[in-house]
Design a protein around this motif. Structure first.
Motif, PDB file in Angstrom:
ATOM      1  N   TYR A 112       0.847  -1.189   0.000  1.00 31.68           N
ATOM      2  CA  TYR A 112       0.000   0.000   0.000  1.00 31.68           C
ATOM      3  C   TYR A 112       0.885   1.242   0.000  1.00 31.68           C
ATOM      4  CZ  TYR A 112       1.125   0.308   5.013  1.00 31.68           C
ATOM      5  OH  TYR A 112       1.790   0.405   6.210  1.00 31.68           O
ATOM      6  N   GLU A 113       0.292   2.376  -0.386  1.00 30.83           N
ATOM      7  CA  GLU A 113       1.029   3.628  -0.373  1.00 30.83           C
ATOM      8  C   GLU A 113       0.916   4.256   1.006  1.00 30.83           C
ATOM      9  OE1 GLU A 113       1.556   7.788  -2.895  1.00 30.83           O
ATOM     10  OE2 GLU A 113      -0.122   6.442  -3.332  1.00 30.83           O
ATOM     11  N   ASP A 114       2.039   4.429   1.658  1.00 31.54           N
ATOM     12  CA  ASP A 114       2.070   4.976   3.017  1.00 31.54           C
ATOM     13  C   ASP A 114       2.449   6.456   2.951  1.00 31.54           C
ATOM     14  OD1 ASP A 114       2.126   5.307   5.734  1.00 31.54           O
ATOM     15  OD2 ASP A 114       4.040   4.284   6.034  1.00 31.54           O
ATOM     16  N   GLY A 119       6.158   7.450   3.159  1.00 33.07           N
ATOM     17  CA  GLY A 119       6.126   8.324   2.001  1.00 33.07           C
ATOM     18  C   GLY A 119       6.318   7.608   0.680  1.00 33.07           C
ATOM     19  N   THR A 120       6.093   6.307   0.657  1.00 37.73           N
ATOM     20  CA  THR A 120       6.275   5.518  -0.563  1.00 37.73           C
ATOM     21  C   THR A 120       5.459   4.238  -0.450  1.00 37.73           C
ATOM     22  OG1 THR A 120       7.944   4.567  -2.042  1.00 37.73           O
ATOM     23  CG2 THR A 120       8.289   4.249   0.318  1.00 37.73           C
ATOM     24  N   MET A 121       5.485   3.402  -1.496  1.00 38.83           N
ATOM     25  CA  MET A 121       4.816   2.105  -1.460  1.00 38.83           C
ATOM     26  C   MET A 121       5.617   1.158  -0.559  1.00 38.83           C
ATOM     27  SD  MET A 121       2.017   2.065  -3.277  1.00 38.83           S
ATOM     28  CE  MET A 121       1.748   0.304  -3.559  1.00 38.83           C
ATOM     29  N   VAL A 122       4.927   0.489   0.355  1.00 35.97           N
ATOM     30  CA  VAL A 122       5.593  -0.398   1.295  1.00 35.97           C
ATOM     31  C   VAL A 122       4.770  -1.655   1.523  1.00 35.97           C
ATOM     32  CG1 VAL A 122       6.682   1.521   2.528  1.00 35.97           C
ATOM     33  CG2 VAL A 122       4.488   0.623   3.339  1.00 35.97           C
ATOM     34  N   LEU A 148       8.823  -1.159  -1.292  1.00 36.43           N
ATOM     35  CA  LEU A 148       8.656  -2.024  -2.453  1.00 36.43           C
ATOM     36  C   LEU A 148       9.696  -1.721  -3.522  1.00 36.43           C
ATOM     37  CD1 LEU A 148       4.839  -2.476  -3.052  1.00 36.43           C
ATOM     38  CD2 LEU A 148       6.381  -3.708  -1.535  1.00 36.43           C
ATOM     39  N   ASP A 149      10.209  -0.498  -3.541  1.00 38.64           N
ATOM     40  CA  ASP A 149      11.273  -0.164  -4.494  1.00 38.64           C
ATOM     41  C   ASP A 149      12.485  -1.053  -4.251  1.00 38.64           C
ATOM     42  OD1 ASP A 149       9.750   1.798  -5.672  1.00 38.64           O
ATOM     43  OD2 ASP A 149      10.581   3.414  -4.456  1.00 38.64           O
ATOM     44  N   TRP A 150      12.853  -1.210  -2.985  1.00 40.02           N
ATOM     45  CA  TRP A 150      14.017  -2.050  -2.660  1.00 40.02           C
ATOM     46  C   TRP A 150      13.744  -3.503  -3.051  1.00 40.02           C
ATOM     47  CZ3 TRP A 150      14.278  -6.320   0.581  1.00 40.02           C
ATOM     48  CH2 TRP A 150      15.555  -6.845   0.752  1.00 40.02           C
ATOM     49  N   LEU A 151      12.554  -4.006  -2.710  1.00 41.99           N
ATOM     50  CA  LEU A 151      12.231  -5.391  -3.044  1.00 41.99           C
ATOM     51  C   LEU A 151      12.235  -5.612  -4.546  1.00 41.99           C
ATOM     52  CD1 LEU A 151       9.367  -6.348  -0.562  1.00 41.99           C
ATOM     53  CD2 LEU A 151      11.615  -7.418  -0.732  1.00 41.99           C
TER      54      LEU A 151
END
Length: 260
Positions: A112-114, A119-122, A148-151
């Motif tokens: 979800y967008e936090d 402040g990002t998708m997590v 999610l960017d890192w994943l």
């Protein structure tokens, strides 16, 4: 396969960082302002954690108002700490909170967008807060946010084939991470998820490793598709609530699958 090991070990380390701070949180529960220090060090101790916080049951600290959510967020080399609950952010409606309160177990949330916190998708890993052990009434949720960017970057970097991509799912089929839309066709991910969850499609075991192989027909052109699946089980310490098992899916395009 090596990426699966990297993801497994990294997520396990992040979860263990959360558990390592339970004692510090519990011994300072009588002092709500001390919770800011706890969440700050939680985030500082593990670079994979984008943010972390606590969400207490309503009116747990009457002096702090109805909702109290101390939160720490990593921003480059700095960790920012603040109270993020308020009129525009009612965490009691979020899965990381009500999922833990209803089950009294640890959970992974759907992505979800936090906006208020990380402040990002997590995706969030959350555990129940008990004041003096697991027999006490739940006081709230203690959690970490993984970007999610890192994943996605880790999952889909240095592919074996140009047309292959990876997915990360929880045990019950919740999608945690997928490739960027620019890397796949719009219906690739839904099609593969449908094949994985289709009980009529046979799962074959690989002879060389602990990998399940799912073969299916592409909706695009009728060619054969193939998904290679292996399981990531993040080890949990015996004195903590059991968490969900995450499943790694390595998906190859129809053209590549013909040679597998």
């Amino acid at each position: 396969r090596m990426k699966a090991i990297v993801i497994k070990n990294t997520l396990s380390a992040a979860k263990n960082t959360l558990y390592d701070h339970i004692w510090d949180m519990q011994r300072n529960l009588e002092e709500p302002d001390s919770m800011f220090n706890v969440v700050e060090w939680l985030v500082r101790m593990n670079y994979t954690i984008k943010g972390g916080g606590m969400a207490f049951i309503p009116d747990y600290y009457p002096q702090k108002g109805r909702l109290f959510e101390p939160y720490a967020r990593r921003s480059d080399s700095t960790v920012l700490v603040r109270q993020i609950a308020g009129e525009n952010h009612d965490y009691t409606q979020r899965e990381f909170y009500y999922g833990v309160l209803s089950s009294d177990k640890s959970i992974w949330t759907e992505p979800y967008e936090d906006k208020e916190g990380a402040g990002t998708m997590v995706t969030t890993y959350s555990i129940p807060i008990h004041k003096n052990g697991n027999d006490d009434k739940i006081a709230g949720a203690f959690f970490i946010d993984i970007s999610l960017d890192w994943l996605s970057d880790t999952l889909n970097s240095h592919q074996s084939y140009p047309s292959s991509f990876n997915l990360l799912l929880t045990e019950d089929g919740k999608l945690i991470s997928k490739p960027a839309e620019s890397h796949v066709n719009s219906n690739d991910v839904p099609q593969v998820l449908a094949a994985i969850n289709d009980s009529t499609i046979e799962h074959h075991s690989s002879k060389s490793s602990n990998i399940k192989i799912i073969r299916f027909e592409s909706e695009n052109d009728g060619a054969d598709g193939c998904a290679h699946c292996s399981t990531i089980i993040s080890p949990m310490r015996s004195n903590h609530s059991s968490g969900q098992e995450s499943t790694w899916f390595w998906v190859m395009s129809p053209a590549i699958s013909e040679g597998t």
